[in-house]
Design a protein around this motif. Structure first.
Motif, PDB file in Angstrom:
ATOM      1  N   ASP A   1       0.841  -1.196   0.000  1.00 58.90           N
ATOM      2  CA  ASP A   1       0.000   0.000   0.000  1.00 58.90           C
ATOM      3  C   ASP A   1       0.878   1.249   0.000  1.00 58.90           C
ATOM      4  OD1 ASP A   1      -2.316  -1.477   0.108  1.00 58.90           O
ATOM      5  OD2 ASP A   1      -2.647  -1.169   2.246  1.00 58.90           O
ATOM      6  N   GLU A   2       0.355   2.324  -0.592  1.00 57.64           N
ATOM      7  CA  GLU A   2       1.007   3.643  -0.530  1.00 57.64           C
ATOM      8  C   GLU A   2       0.062   4.612   0.140  1.00 57.64           C
ATOM      9  OE1 GLU A   2       2.387   5.443  -4.123  1.00 57.64           O
ATOM     10  OE2 GLU A   2       4.068   4.078  -4.293  1.00 57.64           O
ATOM     11  N   HIS A   3       0.596   5.405   1.051  1.00 58.07           N
ATOM     12  CA  HIS A   3      -0.150   6.458   1.734  1.00 58.07           C
ATOM     13  C   HIS A   3       0.486   7.792   1.324  1.00 58.07           C
ATOM     14  CE1 HIS A   3      -2.072   3.542   4.486  1.00 58.07           C
ATOM     15  NE2 HIS A   3      -0.972   2.864   4.212  1.00 58.07           N
ATOM     16  N   HIS A   4      -0.343   8.749   0.869  1.00 60.78           N
ATOM     17  CA  HIS A   4       0.143  10.038   0.359  1.00 60.78           C
ATOM     18  C   HIS A   4      -0.503  11.163   1.151  1.00 60.78           C
ATOM     19  CE1 HIS A   4      -0.003   7.111  -2.932  1.00 60.78           C
ATOM     20  NE2 HIS A   4       1.076   7.692  -3.401  1.00 60.78           N
ATOM     21  N   LEU A   5       0.299  12.107   1.602  1.00 59.43           N
ATOM     22  CA  LEU A   5      -0.204  13.319   2.250  1.00 59.43           C
ATOM     23  C   LEU A   5       0.400  14.498   1.504  1.00 59.43           C
ATOM     24  CD1 LEU A   5      -1.773  14.752   4.500  1.00 59.43           C
ATOM     25  CD2 LEU A   5       0.307  14.584   5.904  1.00 59.43           C
ATOM     26  N   VAL A   6      -0.459  15.319   0.893  1.00 55.54           N
ATOM     27  CA  VAL A   6       0.029  16.473   0.138  1.00 55.54           C
ATOM     28  C   VAL A   6       0.409  17.579   1.121  1.00 55.54           C
ATOM     29  CG1 VAL A   6      -0.512  18.180  -1.638  1.00 55.54           C
ATOM     30  CG2 VAL A   6      -1.451  15.865  -1.815  1.00 55.54           C
ATOM     31  N   LEU A   7       1.663  18.026   1.047  1.00 58.94           N
ATOM     32  CA  LEU A   7       2.171  19.070   1.931  1.00 58.94           C
ATOM     33  C   LEU A   7       2.037  20.456   1.303  1.00 58.94           C
ATOM     34  CD1 LEU A   7       5.392  17.220   3.121  1.00 58.94           C
ATOM     35  CD2 LEU A   7       3.149  17.321   4.258  1.00 58.94           C
ATOM     36  N   ARG A   8       2.306  20.551  -0.006  1.00 57.63           N
ATOM     37  CA  ARG A   8       2.124  21.830  -0.710  1.00 57.63           C
ATOM     38  C   ARG A   8       1.985  21.551  -2.197  1.00 57.63           C
ATOM     39  NH1 ARG A   8       7.683  22.103   0.585  1.00 57.63           N
ATOM     40  NH2 ARG A   8       8.966  22.105  -1.293  1.00 57.63           N
ATOM     41  N   GLY A   9       1.361  22.496  -2.893  1.00 61.51           N
ATOM     42  CA  GLY A   9       1.144  22.363  -4.329  1.00 61.51           C
ATOM     43  C   GLY A   9      -0.091  21.529  -4.623  1.00 61.51           C
ATOM     44  N   ARG A  10      -0.314  21.307  -5.915  1.00 63.68           N
ATOM     45  CA  ARG A  10      -1.456  20.502  -6.369  1.00 63.68           C
ATOM     46  C   ARG A  10      -0.937  19.386  -7.255  1.00 63.68           C
ATOM     47  NH1 ARG A  10      -5.914  21.691  -4.689  1.00 63.68           N
ATOM     48  NH2 ARG A  10      -7.046  20.559  -6.269  1.00 63.68           N
ATOM     49  N   PHE A  11      -1.584  18.232  -7.155  1.00 59.90           N
ATOM     50  CA  PHE A  11      -1.188  17.057  -7.920  1.00 59.90           C
ATOM     51  C   PHE A  11      -2.397  16.435  -8.614  1.00 59.90           C
ATOM     52  CE2 PHE A  11       1.975  17.415  -4.624  1.00 59.90           C
ATOM     53  CZ  PHE A  11       3.148  16.972  -5.202  1.00 59.90           C
ATOM     54  N   ARG A  12      -2.171  15.834  -9.759  1.00 65.22           N
ATOM     55  CA  ARG A  12      -3.149  14.950 -10.391  1.00 65.22           C
ATOM     56  C   ARG A  12      -2.620  13.541 -10.193  1.00 65.22           C
ATOM     57  NH1 ARG A  12      -4.975  17.228 -15.272  1.00 65.22           N
ATOM     58  NH2 ARG A  12      -6.526  18.061 -13.845  1.00 65.22           N
ATOM     59  N   MET A  13      -3.388  12.737  -9.469  1.00 68.37           N
ATOM     60  CA  MET A  13      -2.982  11.368  -9.160  1.00 68.37           C
ATOM     61  C   MET A  13      -3.874  10.413  -9.938  1.00 68.37           C
ATOM     62  SD  MET A  13      -2.215  11.841  -5.119  1.00 68.37           S
ATOM     63  CE  MET A  13      -1.407  10.252  -5.000  1.00 68.37           C
ATOM     64  N   THR A  14      -3.249   9.484 -10.626  1.00 71.47           N
ATOM     65  CA  THR A  14      -3.973   8.547 -11.484  1.00 71.47           C
ATOM     66  C   THR A  14      -3.612   7.127 -11.076  1.00 71.47           C
ATOM     67  OG1 THR A  14      -3.817  10.134 -13.300  1.00 71.47           O
ATOM     68  CG2 THR A  14      -4.376   7.859 -13.877  1.00 71.47           C
ATOM     69  N   GLN A  15      -4.635   6.306 -10.918  1.00 74.15           N
ATOM     70  CA  GLN A  15      -4.429   4.882 -10.670  1.00 74.15           C
ATOM     71  C   GLN A  15      -5.505   4.144 -11.454  1.00 74.15           C
ATOM     72  OE1 GLN A  15      -5.258   2.917  -6.869  1.00 74.15           O
ATOM     73  NE2 GLN A  15      -3.270   1.930  -7.082  1.00 74.15           N
ATOM     74  N   GLY A  16      -5.049   3.338 -12.436  1.00 75.47           N
ATOM     75  CA  GLY A  16      -6.017   2.675 -13.299  1.00 75.47           C
ATOM     76  C   GLY A  16      -6.866   3.730 -13.987  1.00 75.47           C
ATOM     77  N   GLU A  17      -8.181   3.623 -13.873  1.00 69.50           N
ATOM     78  CA  GLU A  17      -9.100   4.589 -14.497  1.00 69.50           C
ATOM     79  C   GLU A  17      -9.478   5.729 -13.560  1.00 69.50           C
ATOM     80  OE1 GLU A  17     -12.463   2.542 -16.121  1.00 69.50           O
ATOM     81  OE2 GLU A  17     -11.214   1.078 -17.163  1.00 69.50           O
ATOM     82  N   HIS A  18      -8.979   5.707 -12.323  1.00 68.32           N
ATOM     83  CA  HIS A  18      -9.328   6.728 -11.329  1.00 68.32           C
ATOM     84  C   HIS A  18      -8.347   7.897 -11.400  1.00 68.32           C
ATOM     85  CE1 HIS A  18     -12.190   3.983  -9.509  1.00 68.32           C
ATOM     86  NE2 HIS A  18     -11.261   3.051  -9.635  1.00 68.32           N
ATOM     87  N   VAL A  19      -8.894   9.115 -11.428  1.00 66.28           N
ATOM     88  CA  VAL A  19      -8.083  10.333 -11.473  1.00 66.28           C
ATOM     89  C   VAL A  19      -8.571  11.272 -10.373  1.00 66.28           C
ATOM     90  CG1 VAL A  19      -7.388  12.313 -12.864  1.00 66.28           C
ATOM     91  CG2 VAL A  19      -7.758  10.091 -13.966  1.00 66.28           C
ATOM     92  N   LEU A  20      -7.629  11.753  -9.544  1.00 66.24           N
ATOM     93  CA  LEU A  20      -7.942  12.691  -8.471  1.00 66.24           C
ATOM     94  C   LEU A  20      -7.030  13.903  -8.567  1.00 66.24           C
ATOM     95  CD1 LEU A  20      -7.922  10.260  -5.403  1.00 66.24           C
ATOM     96  CD2 LEU A  20      -9.936  11.292  -6.438  1.00 66.24           C
ATOM     97  N   ASP A  21      -7.592  15.100  -8.416  1.00 65.78           N
ATOM     98  CA  ASP A  21      -6.792  16.306  -8.245  1.00 65.78           C
ATOM     99  C   ASP A  21      -6.792  16.613  -6.754  1.00 65.78           C
ATOM    100  OD1 ASP A  21      -6.446  16.376 -10.958  1.00 65.78           O
ATOM    101  OD2 ASP A  21      -7.737  18.098 -11.301  1.00 65.78           O
ATOM    102  N   VAL A  22      -5.608  16.727  -6.165  1.00 63.54           N
ATOM    103  CA  VAL A  22      -5.486  16.907  -4.719  1.00 63.54           C
ATOM    104  C   VAL A  22      -4.589  18.096  -4.400  1.00 63.54           C
ATOM    105  CG1 VAL A  22      -5.939  14.480  -4.197  1.00 63.54           C
ATOM    106  CG2 VAL A  22      -3.604  15.226  -4.620  1.00 63.54           C
ATOM    107  N   GLY A  23      -4.759  18.629  -3.187  1.00 64.60           N
ATOM    108  CA  GLY A  23      -3.962  19.764  -2.746  1.00 64.60           C
ATOM    109  C   GLY A  23      -3.562  19.612  -1.295  1.00 64.60           C
ATOM    110  N   PRO A  24      -2.960  20.657  -0.712  1.00 57.27           N
ATOM    111  CA  PRO A  24      -2.440  20.601   0.646  1.00 57.27           C
ATOM    112  C   PRO A  24      -3.458  20.061   1.659  1.00 57.27           C
ATOM    113  CG  PRO A  24      -1.782  22.634  -0.393  1.00 57.27           C
ATOM    114  CD  PRO A  24      -2.765  21.975  -1.328  1.00 57.27           C
TER     115      PRO A  24
END
Length: 70
Positions: A14-37
């Motif tokens: 498993d991977e656990h991600h915590l956004v500290l700064r900036g914005r990211f587009r995270m893609t896994q398979g068909e799932h796409v998430l835009d995330v921020g701090p």
């Protein structure tokens, strides 16, 4: 860096991600998430995934990868 990306990859655990700064587009398979701090995402690392920094600011993310003991 702005526009930077990890590149699609997969691995055990498993991977656990915590956004500290900036914005990211995270893609896994068909799932796409835009995330921020402050956003948190967990996913199965065995499914191909990628992350891209969005916008003009640098991004920083804390990533913890957890693999099962054998």
């Amino acid at each position: 860096a702005p526009g930077g990306r990890v590149g699609a990859h997969a691995h055990a655990g498993d991977e656990h991600h915590l956004v500290l700064r900036g914005r990211f587009r995270m893609t896994q398979g068909e799932h796409v998430l835009d995330v921020g701090p402050g956003d948190y995402v967990r996913w199965d690392g065995a499914i191909p995934h990628d992350a891209e920094v969005l916008g003009d600011d640098e991004g920083a993310m804390l990533i913890v990868s957890v693999q099962a003991a054998h």
